[in-house]
Design a protein around this motif. Sequence first.
Motif, PDB file in Angstrom:
ATOM      1  N   TYR A 144       5.460   7.489   0.626  1.00  0.00           N
ATOM      2  CA  TYR A 144       4.235   6.960   0.507  1.00  0.00           C
ATOM      3  C   TYR A 144       3.858   7.732  -0.903  1.00  0.00           C
ATOM      4  O   TYR A 144       3.503   8.481  -0.920  1.00  0.00           O
ATOM      5  CB  TYR A 144       3.075   7.261   1.489  1.00  0.00           C
ATOM      6  CG  TYR A 144       3.369   7.050   2.622  1.00  0.00           C
ATOM      7  CD1 TYR A 144       2.554   6.348   3.411  1.00  0.00           C
ATOM      8  CD2 TYR A 144       4.606   7.755   3.825  1.00  0.00           C
ATOM      9  CE1 TYR A 144       2.389   6.100   4.401  1.00  0.00           C
ATOM     10  CE2 TYR A 144       4.193   7.224   5.135  1.00  0.00           C
ATOM     11  CZ  TYR A 144       3.704   5.858   5.349  1.00  0.00           C
ATOM     12  OH  TYR A 144       3.529   5.994   6.827  1.00  0.00           O
ATOM     13  N   SER A 203      -3.784   1.907   3.258  1.00  0.00           N
ATOM     14  CA  SER A 203      -4.185   0.617   2.710  1.00  0.00           C
ATOM     15  C   SER A 203      -5.373   0.428   2.088  1.00  0.00           C
ATOM     16  O   SER A 203      -6.098  -0.091   1.357  1.00  0.00           O
ATOM     17  CB  SER A 203      -3.483   0.018   4.107  1.00  0.00           C
ATOM     18  OG  SER A 203      -4.519  -0.132   4.569  1.00  0.00           O
ATOM     19  N   ARG A 231      10.474   3.207  -3.133  1.00  0.00           N
ATOM     20  CA  ARG A 231      11.006   4.363  -2.293  1.00  0.00           C
ATOM     21  C   ARG A 231      12.213   4.279  -2.067  1.00  0.00           C
ATOM     22  O   ARG A 231      12.240   5.643  -1.434  1.00  0.00           O
ATOM     23  CB  ARG A 231      10.131   4.121  -1.015  1.00  0.00           C
ATOM     24  CG  ARG A 231       8.424   4.484  -1.759  1.00  0.00           C
ATOM     25  CD  ARG A 231       7.659   3.347  -0.186  1.00  0.00           C
ATOM     26  NE  ARG A 231       7.347   2.041  -0.039  1.00  0.00           N
ATOM     27  CZ  ARG A 231       7.793   1.526   1.187  1.00  0.00           C
ATOM     28  NH1 ARG A 231       8.455   2.213   2.557  1.00  0.00           N
ATOM     29  NH2 ARG A 231       7.591  -0.006   1.577  1.00  0.00           N
ATOM     30  N   THR A 237      -0.376   4.716   6.969  1.00  0.00           N
ATOM     31  CA  THR A 237      -0.490   3.742   6.124  1.00  0.00           C
ATOM     32  C   THR A 237      -1.287   2.458   6.980  1.00  0.00           C
ATOM     33  O   THR A 237      -2.057   2.111   5.430  1.00  0.00           O
ATOM     34  CB  THR A 237       0.959   2.556   7.809  1.00  0.00           C
ATOM     35  OG1 THR A 237       2.277   3.708   7.608  1.00  0.00           O
ATOM     36  CG2 THR A 237       0.962   1.813   6.459  1.00  0.00           C
ATOM     37  N   LYS A 238      -2.380   3.043   7.630  1.00  0.00           N
ATOM     38  CA  LYS A 238      -3.742   2.561   7.609  1.00  0.00           C
ATOM     39  C   LYS A 238      -4.729   2.997   6.517  1.00  0.00           C
ATOM     40  O   LYS A 238      -4.976   2.395   6.005  1.00  0.00           O
ATOM     41  CB  LYS A 238      -4.133   2.800   8.771  1.00  0.00           C
ATOM     42  CG  LYS A 238      -5.494   1.417   9.443  1.00  0.00           C
ATOM     43  CD  LYS A 238      -6.556   1.717  10.462  1.00  0.00           C
ATOM     44  CE  LYS A 238      -6.950   3.291  10.756  1.00  0.00           C
ATOM     45  NZ  LYS A 238      -7.273   3.534  12.109  1.00  0.00           N
ATOM     46  N   LYS A 284       1.649   7.668  12.062  1.00  0.00           N
ATOM     47  CA  LYS A 284       2.087   7.249  11.390  1.00  0.00           C
ATOM     48  C   LYS A 284       1.614   5.751  10.711  1.00  0.00           C
ATOM     49  O   LYS A 284       1.196   5.311   9.667  1.00  0.00           O
ATOM     50  CB  LYS A 284       3.432   7.131  10.799  1.00  0.00           C
ATOM     51  CG  LYS A 284       4.007   7.165   9.669  1.00  0.00           C
ATOM     52  CD  LYS A 284       6.148   6.862   9.812  1.00  0.00           C
ATOM     53  CE  LYS A 284       6.700   5.654   8.758  1.00  0.00           C
ATOM     54  NZ  LYS A 284       8.236   6.446   9.098  1.00  0.00           N
ATOM     55  N   CYS A 318      -3.542   0.127  -3.482  1.00  0.00           N
ATOM     56  CA  CYS A 318      -2.204   0.784  -3.775  1.00  0.00           C
ATOM     57  C   CYS A 318      -2.364   1.802  -4.685  1.00  0.00           C
ATOM     58  O   CYS A 318      -3.171   1.838  -5.488  1.00  0.00           O
ATOM     59  CB  CYS A 318      -1.574  -0.050  -4.240  1.00  0.00           C
ATOM     60  SG  CYS A 318      -1.814  -1.341  -5.895  1.00  0.00           S
ATOM     61  N   ASP A 357      10.849   4.459   4.647  1.00  0.00           N
ATOM     62  CA  ASP A 357       9.979   4.298   5.037  1.00  0.00           C
ATOM     63  C   ASP A 357       9.195   5.836   4.995  1.00  0.00           C
ATOM     64  O   ASP A 357       7.976   5.844   6.086  1.00  0.00           O
ATOM     65  CB  ASP A 357      10.223   4.044   6.702  1.00  0.00           C
ATOM     66  CG  ASP A 357       9.666   3.268   6.836  1.00  0.00           C
ATOM     67  OD1 ASP A 357       8.513   2.401   6.636  1.00  0.00           O
ATOM     68  OD2 ASP A 357       8.871   3.139   8.764  1.00  0.00           O
ATOM     69  N   ASN A 358       9.848   6.653   5.233  1.00  0.00           N
ATOM     70  CA  ASN A 358       9.040   7.904   5.219  1.00  0.00           C
ATOM     71  C   ASN A 358       8.467   8.758   3.967  1.00  0.00           C
ATOM     72  O   ASN A 358       7.501   9.791   4.018  1.00  0.00           O
ATOM     73  CB  ASN A 358      10.008   9.513   5.791  1.00  0.00           C
ATOM     74  CG  ASN A 358      10.143   9.236   7.142  1.00  0.00           C
ATOM     75  OD1 ASN A 358       9.231   8.611   8.353  1.00  0.00           O
ATOM     76  ND2 ASN A 358      11.502   9.323   7.716  1.00  0.00           N
ATOM     77  N   SER A 391       1.031  -1.111   0.227  1.00  0.00           N
ATOM     78  CA  SER A 391      -0.033   0.016   0.158  1.00  0.00           C
ATOM     79  C   SER A 391       1.035   1.525  -0.050  1.00  0.00           C
ATOM     80  O   SER A 391       0.673   1.962  -0.762  1.00  0.00           O
ATOM     81  CB  SER A 391      -0.708   0.255   1.231  1.00  0.00           C
ATOM     82  OG  SER A 391      -1.786  -1.493   0.948  1.00  0.00           O
ATOM     83  N   GLN A 392       2.589   1.275   0.528  1.00  0.00           N
ATOM     84  CA  GLN A 392       2.606   2.625   0.715  1.00  0.00           C
ATOM     85  C   GLN A 392       3.636   2.741  -0.556  1.00  0.00           C
ATOM     86  O   GLN A 392       4.227   3.594  -0.552  1.00  0.00           O
ATOM     87  CB  GLN A 392       3.580   2.562   2.120  1.00  0.00           C
ATOM     88  CG  GLN A 392       4.234   3.869   2.807  1.00  0.00           C
ATOM     89  CD  GLN A 392       5.342   3.144   3.814  1.00  0.00           C
ATOM     90  OE1 GLN A 392       5.355   2.042   4.432  1.00  0.00           O
ATOM     91  NE2 GLN A 392       6.347   4.453   4.048  1.00  0.00           N
ATOM     92  N   GLU A 408       8.289  -1.197  -2.766  1.00  0.00           N
ATOM     93  CA  GLU A 408       9.719  -0.898  -1.918  1.00  0.00           C
ATOM     94  C   GLU A 408      10.950   0.126  -2.861  1.00  0.00           C
ATOM     95  O   GLU A 408      11.817   0.351  -2.098  1.00  0.00           O
ATOM     96  CB  GLU A 408      10.877  -1.494  -0.735  1.00  0.00           C
ATOM     97  CG  GLU A 408      11.477  -1.564   0.143  1.00  0.00           C
ATOM     98  CD  GLU A 408      11.501  -2.749   1.082  1.00  0.00           C
ATOM     99  OE1 GLU A 408      12.665  -2.652   1.968  1.00  0.00           O
ATOM    100  OE2 GLU A 408      11.976  -3.511   0.897  1.00  0.00           O
TER     101      GLU A 408
END
Length: 488
Positions: free
Chosen positions: A147, A337, A125, A333-334, A329, A341, A144-145, A118-119, A122
């Motif tokens: 999106y 989701s 990012r 992320t929730k 955060k 995506c 990880d920051n 969803s973010q 990888e």
Amino acid sequence: MSENSLEQNQKVLNLDTMNPNIKRVEYAVRGPIVQRAVQIERELKMGVKKPFTEVIKANIGDCHAMGQKPITFFRQVLALCSYPDLLEDSKFPEDAKTRARRILNSCGGGSLGAYSVSQGIEIIRHDVACYIEQRDGGISCDPDNIYLSSGASDAIVMMLKLLVSGEGASRTGVMIPIPQYPLYSAALAELGAVQISYYLDEENCWSLNINELKRALQEAKQHCSPRALCIINPGNPTGQVQSRQCIEDVIQFAAAENLFLMADEVYQDNIYADGCKFHAFKKVLFEMGPEYSKKVELASFHSTSKCYMGECGFRGGYMEVVNLDPEVKVQLTKLVSVRLCPPVPGQALLDVVVNPPRPDEPSYTTFIKERSETLATLAYKANITQEMLNQVPGIKCNPVQGAMYTFPQIQIPPKAILEAKEKGQFPDMFYCMKLLEETGICLVPGSGFGQRDGTYHFRMTILPPEDKLKIVLAKIKEFHQHFIEQYS
């Protein structure tokens, strides 16, 4: 028919029962002017005679629709990702194939048709984080920051959703520039938040004045709880580029007033005027030292839709969050989701935007040539737009320092203002509608973006091809002169 039958036949969802916030949403960029432009296009196809042969839509920053050419390397990688059999085709350069294989290897089943996390994917990012670090002179960026999003708009609305809460005088207030991009006012209306308007200084090339921020904030505290400050830099619809000092002042203001900063930076490559330079909010924040870099909460946004890319339809973008509360955060992320995506082809495009050909790769020379030519053409068109508009008596146009629009002030005679009011229209809507009907040129009235009372503007994009842009500007000049004569 009985009253009971009428009640039974009434729609469950109607104007009385629907979400009242939606009725307050307005989006001028695709509003009544554009709807009429589409009707006129149909009429022309049906053979209806007009004083023009085509509608020129200078209302929206849709680069490719206006003739801007896609960057070859980007489309090659996307073609390879979409149809992997082409990886065996010798016509594609090896660096494009390498990028495509890397992206596909990170996709479920090796296909762009699979959902991603969803973010966002990888490795993409990670590539965005490396791009930001390089842009900002080595300041660290945590993947990880990051999106990934469906254009910048999706991420902006997502962040506003997290920010808005409360009722009555405790309702969240969000500071937005006037003039503004109507996404902000529309999203705030939908969410039932309070719009706090601060005015850009038209007399000083649409600069941002801290005293005006203070005025707007103090007035807003009487009826809401100000929580966020939105900045658009370079500006839309105003085309200004804020100075480094201005950005420092804004960060100090946000820190002093405990405001969450939202930096819309989607035009960061669109800088044209001498002496102007793009300064990323995150870079300036960290260069101001830990007093600010450890305190100020920031979300910054970028997109594949503008700059030299112009890939609006792929809906690629990202948001970086800084100093976000870890528990919030988790909620962010929730929230992302729920939408599963962002579009995976848009993510793939974003990856090659932030990871373009390097000097030692075969596609580099063509990439740099196309990129440079696109930006040089935009800079030229920005210059001729302001020059030609400023030659028209009754039109005053600030320099187009960046982005891809101009927002000139227009004089509208009292008789025209009176006629507009009789028709129930804003005077600049009346002006733009007449312009469309008489010339086929589609612009957006300034009232759709916000403006100081008693002033009138329109927004037009500088994107049309040079020959067509000159025709647009010449027609605006002729129309305006006739309009002034007609209503004097």
